[in-house]
Design a protein around this motif. Structure first.
Motif: not given
Length: 389
Positions: A276-300
């Motif tokens: 949940e923390a990873l998902a909420l932290a993603e939302e603090m970032l711009p949309r383009l950057l969210r797509k780049r770090i989305a693999p982190v949450r998916k890998a976890v």
């Protein structure tokens, strides 16, 4: 249905306030009069604001009021009432009244917050965890510190932009004044040269004529450009201007990583689950950057360790990954994110100091080129005229 914030007194002269939905203002006032409220003042709340996330300043203001009152031992319902009285923004007063009504109807504070799209999900989730653990004043204090920290960084970025924007604006005003009032004086001297005029001189003369003869076109164009800038500011914020200054891109990236690490730190230390923390932290970032770090949450989610997940994304440095690995092995991930945040903050200070040292000379060079172009366009024709005599 329209939304209203109202204030009025009862038959005993006691002041009351609240939030009300009604089709028209007159119907709302009649409803309140039937309920026994008099000397009514009603303010219409724009429906669009209910779907816009509150700014850092607005969130900080609400958190500060609630934290201060709850820490003093005031009950939550009374704290919300006091916060409404202290508010100057009618929209925030409307929101607080709605939250108070939800609490009186049996909802928790986190449920009341999550009903509205104006509060970030991070705030609602952390308060939900705080309510379940009985640490509401403490967690409100952590959230307040986090948003105050964000606000201070944003203010530092704005101060960084103030100097170049003010100097550039003054330069533009002086340049327009010179083109409108000084260039026509030289034009009378250049009449005999015709096509022999320097190309930059011809351009300035045409610009001067256009500004003096058809000012309405330029005024209309300025208004359209101003409206576009306001629209861009509302959509992208002021941070896109940082790309125009030396080191601006590095500065934006450093700020984003700083907010990300600080957000992860306070969520994990509060007890928010890692996914949940990873998902909420993603939302603090711009949309383009969210797509780049989305693999982190998916890998976890797929079972990989956090170190392996972060190592898959190039925007996280090797030092970042090493510190996360240390946090995982010791079981203190929040402490690792805190150390990462401290390092990012030190890096941010260096970048801002470097940008400050470069802004002034770069700005002076640009202004010097502008002045040089103006002088060449005005005086080269004079030299040509002197050659004829």
């Amino acid at each position: 249905v329209k939304h209203y914030y109202w204030e009025g007194t009862d038959t005993h002269g006691v002041l009351h306030e609240g939030a009300l939905d009604s089709e028209t203002l007159s119907v709302a006032r009649e409803n309140l009069l039937r309920r026994g409220f008099f000397r009514l003042c009603c303010w219409k709340i724009q429906h669009s604001r209910l779907h816009r996330v509150l700014s850092n300043h607005e969130i900080t203001e609400i958190l500060l009021q609630l934290h201060r009152l709850l820490k003093s031992g005031v009950e939550l319902d009374d704290a919300l009432s006091f916060a409404v009285h202290e508010q100057k923004d009618r929209f925030l007063s409307f929101l607080l009244c709605r939250m108070r009504e939800d609490l009186r109807n049996g909802l928790s504070l986190s449920s009341a917050l999550q009903r509205y799209h104006t509060f970030p999900k991070l705030v609602g989730k952390m308060i939900e965890v705080a309510e379940s653990s009985g640490r509401l004043p403490e967690v409100l204090g952590m959230l307040l510190e986090f948003y105050q920290f964000q606000q201070s960084i944003i203010q530092e970025q704005k101060r960084l932009l103030n100097y170049p924007l003010v100097v550039f604006s003054i330069f533009i005003v002086l340049s327009l004044g010179s083109i409108i009032f000084m260039v026509p004086m030289f034009k009378r001297m250049y009449i005999g040269l015709g096509d022999e005029l320097f190309w930059l001189t011809r351009m300035l003369l045409n610009l001067s004529d256009s500004l003096r003869i058809h000012p309405e076109n330029w005024i209309l164009g300025s208004l359209i450009c101003g409206a576009l800038l306001v629209a861009i500011y509302r959509i992208l914020g002021f941070s896109w201007l940082l790309n125009l200054i030396p080191g601006g891109k590095r500065l934006r990236e450093s700020v984003r990583m700083l907010f990300y690490s600080r957000g992860m730190e306070i969520m994990l230390s509060t007890g928010v689950h890692l996914q949940e923390a990873l998902a909420l932290a993603e939302e603090m970032l711009p949309r383009l950057l969210r797509k780049r770090i989305a693999p982190v949450r998916k890998a976890v989610d797929s079972g990989k360790s956090l170190r392996e997940a972060y190592s898959m994304v190039s925007i996280f440095s090797p030092m970042f990954v090493k510190m996360i690995a240390l946090g995982e092995s010791s079981g203190h991930l929040s402490s690792s994110f805190a150390r990462i945040g401290t390092q990012n903050q030190e890096s941010l200070k260096k970048i801002m100091a470097w940008a400050n040292t470069l802004i002034e000379p770069v700005l002076m060079i640009l202004i010097a080129f502008g002045v040089l172009g103006f002088l060449l366009s005005m005086y080269l024709p004079l030299f040509k005229m002197s050659e004829r005599f």
